[in-house]
Design an enzyme around this catalytic site. Structure first.
Site, PDB file in Angstrom:
ATOM      1  N   ASN A   9       0.876  -1.180   0.000  1.00  0.00           N
ATOM      2  CA  ASN A   9       0.000   0.000   0.000  1.00  0.00           C
ATOM      3  C   ASN A   9       0.909   1.224   0.000  1.00  0.00           C
ATOM      4  O   ASN A   9       1.520   1.552   1.011  1.00  0.00           O
ATOM      5  CB  ASN A   9      -0.880  -0.047   1.256  1.00  0.00           C
ATOM      6  CG  ASN A   9      -1.662   1.227   1.459  1.00  0.00           C
ATOM      7  OD1 ASN A   9      -1.754   2.066   0.554  1.00  0.00           O
ATOM      8  ND2 ASN A   9      -2.237   1.391   2.638  1.00  0.00           N
ATOM      9  N   LYS A  11       0.064   4.300  -0.325  1.00  0.00           N
ATOM     10  CA  LYS A  11      -0.571   5.501   0.242  1.00  0.00           C
ATOM     11  C   LYS A  11      -0.332   6.712  -0.674  1.00  0.00           C
ATOM     12  O   LYS A  11      -0.337   6.557  -1.892  1.00  0.00           O
ATOM     13  CB  LYS A  11      -0.058   5.736   1.667  1.00  0.00           C
ATOM     14  CG  LYS A  11      -0.184   4.473   2.524  1.00  0.00           C
ATOM     15  CD  LYS A  11       0.052   4.675   3.980  1.00  0.00           C
ATOM     16  CE  LYS A  11      -0.125   3.350   4.705  1.00  0.00           C
ATOM     17  NZ  LYS A  11      -0.031   3.450   6.139  1.00  0.00           N
ATOM     18  N   HIS A  95      -9.381   1.151   4.717  1.00  0.00           N
ATOM     19  CA  HIS A  95      -8.133   1.359   5.454  1.00  0.00           C
ATOM     20  C   HIS A  95      -8.397   2.278   6.655  1.00  0.00           C
ATOM     21  O   HIS A  95      -9.225   3.189   6.565  1.00  0.00           O
ATOM     22  CB  HIS A  95      -7.074   1.973   4.530  1.00  0.00           C
ATOM     23  CG  HIS A  95      -5.714   1.943   5.153  1.00  0.00           C
ATOM     24  ND1 HIS A  95      -5.321   2.901   6.060  1.00  0.00           N
ATOM     25  CD2 HIS A  95      -4.691   1.072   5.048  1.00  0.00           C
ATOM     26  CE1 HIS A  95      -4.095   2.595   6.476  1.00  0.00           C
ATOM     27  NE2 HIS A  95      -3.689   1.493   5.870  1.00  0.00           N
ATOM     28  N   GLU A  97      -6.881   4.696   7.786  1.00  0.00           N
ATOM     29  CA  GLU A  97      -6.712   6.131   7.503  1.00  0.00           C
ATOM     30  C   GLU A  97      -7.982   6.709   6.872  1.00  0.00           C
ATOM     31  O   GLU A  97      -8.336   7.867   7.094  1.00  0.00           O
ATOM     32  CB  GLU A  97      -5.478   6.339   6.614  1.00  0.00           C
ATOM     33  CG  GLU A  97      -4.193   6.114   7.426  1.00  0.00           C
ATOM     34  CD  GLU A  97      -3.013   5.579   6.647  1.00  0.00           C
ATOM     35  OE1 GLU A  97      -3.023   5.638   5.404  1.00  0.00           O
ATOM     36  OE2 GLU A  97      -2.075   5.084   7.297  1.00  0.00           O
ATOM     37  N   GLU A 167      -5.360  -5.027  10.458  1.00  0.00           N
ATOM     38  CA  GLU A 167      -4.315  -4.021  10.654  1.00  0.00           C
ATOM     39  C   GLU A 167      -4.571  -3.269  11.954  1.00  0.00           C
ATOM     40  O   GLU A 167      -5.337  -2.291  11.969  1.00  0.00           O
ATOM     41  CB  GLU A 167      -4.316  -3.024   9.495  1.00  0.00           C
ATOM     42  CG  GLU A 167      -4.065  -3.648   8.141  1.00  0.00           C
ATOM     43  CD  GLU A 167      -3.490  -2.621   7.168  1.00  0.00           C
ATOM     44  OE1 GLU A 167      -2.389  -2.849   6.665  1.00  0.00           O
ATOM     45  OE2 GLU A 167      -4.141  -1.589   6.944  1.00  0.00           O
ATOM     46  N   GLY A 173       2.565   2.168  10.688  1.00  0.00           N
ATOM     47  CA  GLY A 173       3.510   3.274  10.545  1.00  0.00           C
ATOM     48  C   GLY A 173       4.239   3.636  11.830  1.00  0.00           C
ATOM     49  O   GLY A 173       4.910   4.662  11.899  1.00  0.00           O
ATOM     50  N   SER A 213       3.487  -2.282  10.213  1.00  0.00           N
ATOM     51  CA  SER A 213       4.939  -2.355  10.416  1.00  0.00           C
ATOM     52  C   SER A 213       5.535  -3.715  10.034  1.00  0.00           C
ATOM     53  O   SER A 213       6.450  -4.213  10.691  1.00  0.00           O
ATOM     54  CB  SER A 213       5.302  -1.977  11.855  1.00  0.00           C
ATOM     55  OG  SER A 213       4.942  -0.624  12.111  1.00  0.00           O
TER      56      SER A 213
HETATM   57  P1  PGA Z   1       2.925   0.200   7.569  1.00  0.00           P
HETATM   58  O1  PGA Z   1       1.463   0.440   6.963  1.00  0.00           O
HETATM   59  O2  PGA Z   1       3.446  -1.086   6.990  1.00  0.00           O
HETATM   60  O3  PGA Z   1       3.732   1.391   7.151  1.00  0.00           O
HETATM   61  O4  PGA Z   1       2.766   0.102   9.071  1.00  0.00           O
HETATM   62  C1  PGA Z   1       0.569  -0.612   6.746  1.00  0.00           C
HETATM   63  C2  PGA Z   1      -0.719  -0.096   6.170  1.00  0.00           C
HETATM   64  O5  PGA Z   1      -1.134   1.016   6.506  1.00  0.00           O
HETATM   65  O6  PGA Z   1      -1.360  -0.783   5.344  1.00  0.00           O
END
Ligand code: PGA
Length: 252
Positions: A9, A11, A95, A97, A167, A173, A213
């Site tokens: 992803n 983003k 997601h 976000e 997730e 992140g 992560s």
């Molecule tokens: P990350 O993000 O691997 O940077 O923690 C995962 C995601 O948001 O799908």
């Protein structure tokens, strides 16, 4: 046997040139990989050039979001038909976000999932609890609500085109990964919800990816868990080397 699904992803990162360079490097590094489904999800502007670059490779393309209409006066939105036209076979939906910053509700996500599937896209549906919810003992309630309302009304045939991505929001992140035991516990719980609500065949067939992560050095131990069927990778998918290393660590 569920085929692992490893998706990146991206983003809101990468201009077109950088996106194309990344997939050109990636496709040669994973060219020999079989038995894993590999997907990258670039920003909208890079989808078509990335799709051109990946033609004939074993890496598929996904969008990061859709609006549940084919076309119309919906300024700033994009339809599943447009993602298909750009070369996508997948989209991410729900997601954290989008849930957090754009206030997307379970009911709206359910509408999006059904519309995307109806248009012919496959869906990675994201769920997961915040740290506050976990520490308040609400993790199972939150996952139950997200699965129940997000996936309600889907048929067994539609579930063949759906992957669920667990997730935990506190792991996205942050560099803090769920331990393999924490991931397995949540994934087993999600699978039990799927079994209760949609039956054993759906529950055994649906892939549950872990996200939050994921890195080359923790991917193998996460993937070794019986209910972890792949990953959704943010930061570590932005570089071809580290994403390819995660794909290879997922071969187990
Ligand atoms: P990350 O993000 O691997 O940077 O923690 C995962 C995601 O948001 O799908």
């Amino acid at each position: 046997m569920r085929k692992p699904l490893v998706a990146g992803n991206w983003k809101m990162f990468k201009l077109i040139g950088e996106a194309v360079d990344t997939v050109n490097a990636l496709k040669s590094q994973v060219a020999d990989v079989t038995g894993i489904e590999i997907v990258v999800c670039p920003t909208f502007t890079a989808l078509h050039p990335v799709a051109q670059a990946l033609k004939g490779s074993n890496v598929a393309i996904g969008g990061q979001n859709i609006y549940p209409k084919e076309n119309g006066a919906y300024t700033g939105e994009i339809s599943p038909q447009m993602l298909l036209d750009a070369g996508c076979s997948w989209t991410i939906i729900g997601h954290s976000e989008r849930r957090q910053y754009f206030k997307e509700t379970d009911a709206f996500l359910n509408e999006k999932i059904k519309f995307a599937l109806g248009a012919g896209l496959k869906v990675m549906f994201c769920i997961g609890e915040t740290l506050e919810e976990r520490e308040g003992g609400k993790m199972n309630d939150v996952l139950c609500r997200q699965v129940t309302h997000g996936l309600q009304g889907l048929s067994a045939a539609q579930f063949e085109q759906v992957s669920v991505a667990y997730e935990p929001v506190w792991a996205i992140g942050t560099g803090v990964t769920a331990s393999p035991a924490q991931a397995e516990e949540a994934h087993a719980f999600v699978r039990s919800l799927l079994r209760d609500q949609f039956g054993a065949d759906v529950a055994e067939g649906v892939r549950i990816q872990y996200g939050g992560s994921v890195k080359p050095d923790n991917a193998a131990e996460l993937m070794a868990q019986p209910n972890v069927d792949g990953s959704l990778v943010g930061g570590a998918s932005l570089k071809a080397d580290s994403f390819a290393a995660i794909v290879k660590a997922s071969l187990c």
